[in-house]
Scaffold this active site. Structure first.
Site, mmCIF file in Angstrom:
data_model
loop_
_atom_site.group_PDB
_atom_site.id
_atom_site.type_symbol
_atom_site.label_atom_id
_atom_site.label_comp_id
_atom_site.label_asym_id
_atom_site.label_seq_id
_atom_site.Cartn_x
_atom_site.Cartn_y
_atom_site.Cartn_z
ATOM 1 N N ASP A 9 0.848 -1.201 0.000
ATOM 2 C CA ASP A 9 0.000 0.000 0.000
ATOM 3 C C ASP A 9 0.880 1.246 0.000
ATOM 4 O O ASP A 9 1.777 1.373 0.833
ATOM 5 C CB ASP A 9 -0.888 -0.036 1.255
ATOM 6 C CG ASP A 9 -1.698 1.247 1.413
ATOM 7 O OD1 ASP A 9 -2.004 1.877 0.377
ATOM 8 O OD2 ASP A 9 -2.007 1.604 2.565
ATOM 9 N N ASN A 14 -0.575 4.603 -0.328
ATOM 10 C CA ASN A 14 -1.234 5.852 0.065
ATOM 11 C C ASN A 14 -1.875 5.785 1.441
ATOM 12 O O ASN A 14 -2.687 6.632 1.803
ATOM 13 C CB ASN A 14 -2.251 6.290 -0.997
ATOM 14 C CG ASN A 14 -3.382 5.286 -1.132
ATOM 15 O OD1 ASN A 14 -3.314 4.189 -0.565
ATOM 16 N ND2 ASN A 14 -4.410 5.650 -1.870
ATOM 17 N N ASP A 25 -4.147 3.938 2.802
ATOM 18 C CA ASP A 25 -5.554 3.591 3.061
ATOM 19 C C ASP A 25 -5.708 2.124 3.497
ATOM 20 O O ASP A 25 -6.819 1.629 3.653
ATOM 21 C CB ASP A 25 -6.438 3.897 1.839
ATOM 22 C CG ASP A 25 -6.096 3.031 0.631
ATOM 23 O OD1 ASP A 25 -5.121 2.248 0.695
ATOM 24 O OD2 ASP A 25 -6.804 3.135 -0.393
ATOM 25 N N ASP A 82 -1.977 -1.322 -3.707
ATOM 26 C CA ASP A 82 -2.354 -0.614 -4.931
ATOM 27 C C ASP A 82 -1.313 -0.814 -6.032
ATOM 28 O O ASP A 82 -0.260 -1.417 -5.823
ATOM 29 C CB ASP A 82 -2.572 0.879 -4.636
ATOM 30 C CG ASP A 82 -1.519 1.435 -3.677
ATOM 31 O OD1 ASP A 82 -0.323 1.254 -3.982
ATOM 32 O OD2 ASP A 82 -1.882 2.024 -2.635
ATOM 33 N N ASP A 102 -6.112 -11.178 -14.527
ATOM 34 C CA ASP A 102 -7.108 -12.208 -14.279
ATOM 35 C C ASP A 102 -8.263 -11.990 -15.248
ATOM 36 O O ASP A 102 -8.702 -10.859 -15.430
ATOM 37 C CB ASP A 102 -7.615 -12.076 -12.830
ATOM 38 C CG ASP A 102 -7.757 -13.418 -12.157
ATOM 39 O OD1 ASP A 102 -8.526 -14.237 -12.678
ATOM 40 O OD2 ASP A 102 -7.117 -13.639 -11.120
ATOM 41 N N ASP A 106 -10.162 -17.410 -15.009
ATOM 42 C CA ASP A 106 -10.849 -17.771 -13.777
ATOM 43 C C ASP A 106 -12.009 -18.734 -14.010
ATOM 44 O O ASP A 106 -12.816 -18.527 -14.917
ATOM 45 C CB ASP A 106 -11.395 -16.471 -13.165
ATOM 46 C CG ASP A 106 -12.075 -16.676 -11.832
ATOM 47 O OD1 ASP A 106 -11.363 -16.963 -10.864
ATOM 48 O OD2 ASP A 106 -13.316 -16.533 -11.756
ATOM 49 N N GLU A 138 -7.683 -21.833 -14.841
ATOM 50 C CA GLU A 138 -8.048 -22.410 -13.543
ATOM 51 C C GLU A 138 -9.101 -23.468 -13.846
ATOM 52 O O GLU A 138 -10.261 -23.131 -14.100
ATOM 53 C CB GLU A 138 -8.609 -21.346 -12.596
ATOM 54 C CG GLU A 138 -8.875 -21.927 -11.208
ATOM 55 C CD GLU A 138 -9.944 -21.193 -10.403
ATOM 56 O OE1 GLU A 138 -9.907 -21.290 -9.183
ATOM 57 O OE2 GLU A 138 -10.816 -20.535 -11.005
ATOM 58 N N HIS A 191 -4.446 -17.612 -3.765
ATOM 59 C CA HIS A 191 -5.342 -16.812 -2.921
ATOM 60 C C HIS A 191 -6.593 -17.571 -2.495
ATOM 61 O O HIS A 191 -7.410 -17.040 -1.768
ATOM 62 C CB HIS A 191 -5.728 -15.544 -3.691
ATOM 63 C CG HIS A 191 -6.555 -15.871 -4.899
ATOM 64 N ND1 HIS A 191 -6.049 -16.563 -5.985
ATOM 65 C CD2 HIS A 191 -7.865 -15.651 -5.185
ATOM 66 C CE1 HIS A 191 -7.008 -16.740 -6.875
ATOM 67 N NE2 HIS A 191 -8.115 -16.202 -6.422
ATOM 68 N N ASP A 192 -6.771 -18.784 -2.991
ATOM 69 C CA ASP A 192 -7.934 -19.595 -2.614
ATOM 70 C C ASP A 192 -7.562 -20.740 -1.680
ATOM 71 O O ASP A 192 -8.411 -21.564 -1.338
ATOM 72 C CB ASP A 192 -8.577 -20.218 -3.866
ATOM 73 C CG ASP A 192 -9.223 -19.187 -4.761
ATOM 74 O OD1 ASP A 192 -9.674 -18.148 -4.248
ATOM 75 O OD2 ASP A 192 -9.271 -19.431 -5.980
HETATM 76 C C1 GLC Z 1 -11.883 -18.526 -8.757
HETATM 77 C C2 GLC Z 1 -11.061 -17.537 -7.959
HETATM 78 C C3 GLC Z 1 -11.749 -17.295 -6.648
HETATM 79 C C4 GLC Z 1 -13.117 -16.720 -6.918
HETATM 80 C C5 GLC Z 1 -13.902 -17.579 -7.910
HETATM 81 C C6 GLC Z 1 -15.062 -16.827 -8.464
HETATM 82 O O1 GLC Z 1 -11.951 -19.765 -8.167
HETATM 83 O O2 GLC Z 1 -9.762 -17.992 -7.823
HETATM 84 O O3 GLC Z 1 -11.019 -16.448 -5.819
HETATM 85 O O4 GLC Z 1 -13.827 -16.644 -5.711
HETATM 86 O O5 GLC Z 1 -13.146 -17.999 -9.002
HETATM 87 O O6 GLC Z 1 -14.638 -15.866 -9.380
HETATM 88 CA CA CA Z 2 -3.686 1.972 -1.179
#
Ligand code: GLC
Ligand code: CA
Length: 556
Positions: free
Chosen positions: A21, A23, A25, A29, A98, A200, A256, A328-329
């Site tokens: 980050d 700025n 907040d 970013d 993405d 995705d 994915e 991230h999942d």
């Molecule tokens: C994919 C993403 C996940 C998101 C899902 C719906 O699995 O990696 O983070 O919640 O798609 O877009």
């Molecule tokens: Ca920021």
């Protein structure tokens, strides 16, 4: 197999809200990413995939897009994005965005117009069905829990489909106008100079029609989405997507893909596949239970090995998978794949060695390179992720106490990986000067980049060595292209394999347990290329490995 520019690359995933980050907040970013490009270069990555940064109400952290042609003000603006691409290019780094096109946001203009006039042009952009006597078109459970049908705002007799959150209405790919919109948008970004896309949830674009009910698999009377998806094939949609977009630009694309049908791997990642590559999810889904997260056992060393080897075998002669230990999942790989109490620098480096030395394109998820671990959440209030909250309810309904439910879901929570990157030991781990949108991992004074940068034995420096080895002209061909040949598979808690190049054989051995273990070499060692701990203890053909020791050897 045709050689392509992406095969030898090393990729890195950024979760933008939690990276850096600038700025104050509390939200990461684009300027933060720009400021860390030199760092990414130092690590050695070539491709950077950024999770969604388009305009979004953030119901699912940006995976609910309300405008595909603009950057969410939370992250910056289009000038920042252009600067990011230009600065990355100077450093020979490609930016990958993405591509979330199974669904958009309910705040997207298309959906707003569909609500205004469900029978008009935009009504056909979605799956909207008339509902009589409260009888829903199907009993599919959305991925985030509950029915995948929701009343269309303003039209109580009409329901729309959302396989994910109700703020993520599914786009109707059967409608050629929708596909046209998508192709135009993808090409607009590729024209701007993107290296490619991570695609995705793509397996969901083809629905089985007409709608119908499937056998219920939980006591909510609903059925897993996969039960519907397995009846259909995405072949036509994905072929068209490839031909109309990626192929024209020689762009990188990584899918994915969960639950692909057996035998369709060549369609996905063969020479003329839909995508350049797709993620190997085999270890991520290992042990998954239909009942929910609470019912999930810890994966064992042998299960991990078997999952990796079966993917290597499946993809051999076909194409390249992309290897991950987390994203991230998922929870943090080191916490998920290593036994509790045995997560330390040595075992982390062992896992990294396996991750990098099998064939495929390695993806590092932010923080993985410093060995970030799961978060010891003490309350559900600390967790933001919609999926974790749903799984918590599932666990309660199954009879777990609130404490047990928290204990069970926190091991799997997507927020384990979504907390801010731990840059240094200062307040908020150097991620922000404000207050982070999601708590820091409280272990940041112990695990952070600044201290590991100075320590030649750190997990971070080991990742750099793995990347340098992959790029070393002497070994690159074997590491990128060599065949993976499993060996010593009758020894428990041991993952070992050869990588066979044209005139070169590497042997990778990982002792996946805390007790020492001995193996008998089949040939003489020419060079020790990597060793994650202590001495290299060889007596004649016997090699003694310490707990969690991993070595990469060049063999005669
Ligand atoms: C994919 C993403 C996940 C998101 C899902 C719906 O699995 O990696 O983070 O919640 O798609 O877009
Ligand atoms: Ca920021």
């Amino acid at each position: 197999m045709k050689k392509k520019w992406w095969h030898e690359k090393v990729a890195y995933q950024i979760y933008p809200k939690s990276f850096c980050d600038t700025n104050g907040d509390g939200v990461g970013d684009l300027r933060g990413i720009i400021s860390k490009l030199d760092y990414l270069k130092e690590l050695g990555v070539d491709l950077v995939w950024i999770s969604p940064i388009y305009c979004s109400p953030m119901a699912d952290q940006g995976y609910d897009i309300s405008d595909y042609y603009n950057i969410d003000p939370l992250f910056g603006n289009m000038e920042d994005m252009d600067e990011l691409m230009a600065e990355a290019k100077k450093r020979d780094i490609g930016i990958v965005m993405d591509l979330v096109v199974n669904h958009c946001s309910d705040e997207h203009e298309w959906f707003r117009k569909a609500c205004e006039d469900p029978n008009g042009k935009y009504g056909k952009y979605f799956y909207i069905e008339e509902v009589k006597d409260g009888k829903l078109p199907s009993n599919i459970r959305s991925y985030f829990g509950g029915s995948c049908w929701e009343a269309l705002p303003g039209h109580p007799d009409k329901y729309y489909l959302h396989l994910f959150h109700k703020k993520q209405p599914d786009l109707n790919w059967e409608n050629p106008e929708v596909r046209e919109e998508i192709f135009t948008m993808v090409n607009w970004w590729l024209e701007k100079g993107l290296a490619g896309f991570r695609i995705d949830a793509i397996i969901n674009v083809k629905k089985s029609l007409p709608w119908k009910n499937y056998p219920a698999d939980r006591d909510d009377g609903l059925s897993y989405v996969g039960n519907m998806l397995k009846e259909v094939s995405c072949h036509d949609f994905l072929t068209e997507l490839r031909d109309r977009t990626f192929a024209k630009y020689n762009a990188f694309s990584v899918g994915e893909v969960f639950d692909e049908h057996e035998d369709t791997l060549p369609d996905f990642i063969g020479d003329d596949g839909y995508f350049s590559t797709m993620f190997d999810m085999s270890t991520a889904v290992c042990g998954a239970s239909e009942k929910g997260w609470y019912d999930r056992p810890h994966i064992t060393a042998n299960e991990y090995r078997d999952a990796v080897f079966s993917s290597q075998k499946k993809a051999w002669n076909v194409g390249f998978l992309s290897n991950i230990i987390e994203n991230h999942d998922q929870p943090r790989g080191v916490s998920h794949y290593l036994p509790d109490g045995e997560v330390n620098d040595t075992s982390k480096k062992m896992l990294a060695t396996l991750h990098f030395m099998v064939r495929g394109i390695p993806f590092i998820y932010q923080g993985q390179e410093i060995g970030m671990e799961n978060v010891d959440f003490t309350s559900m209030d600390q967790i933001d992720d919609v999926m974790t909250h749903d799984e918590y309810q599932v666990a309660l309904r199954a009879g777990l106490s609130p404490e047990e439910a928290l204990e069970s879901v926190k091991k799997m929570s997507r927020d384990n990986a979504r907390v801010p990157f731990s840059w240094d030991a200062s307040e908020y781990a150097g991620f922000t000067t404000g207050k982070p949108w999601l708590m820091n991992n409280p272990d940041y004074t112990r695990i952070n980049l600044a201290s590991q940068r100075q320590d030649e034995h750190s997990v971070y420096q080991y990742y750099r060595q793995l990347i340098q080895l992959r790029k070393n002209p002497e070994y690159k061909d074997t590491i990128v292209w060599g065949k993976t040949v499993p060996v010593y598979t009758d020894q428990d808690n041991l993952t070992a394999f050869y990588r066979q190049g044209e005139d070169q054989t590497l042997l990778v051995i990982a002792n996946y347990q805390k007790e020492p273990q001995t193996i008998t070499l089949e040939a003489d060692v020419k060079n020790v290329l990597l060793n994650n701990c202590g001495e290299f203890q060889q007596k004649e053909k016997k090699l003694q490995l310490e707990g969690y020791q991993a070595v990469v050897l060049e063999m005669h």
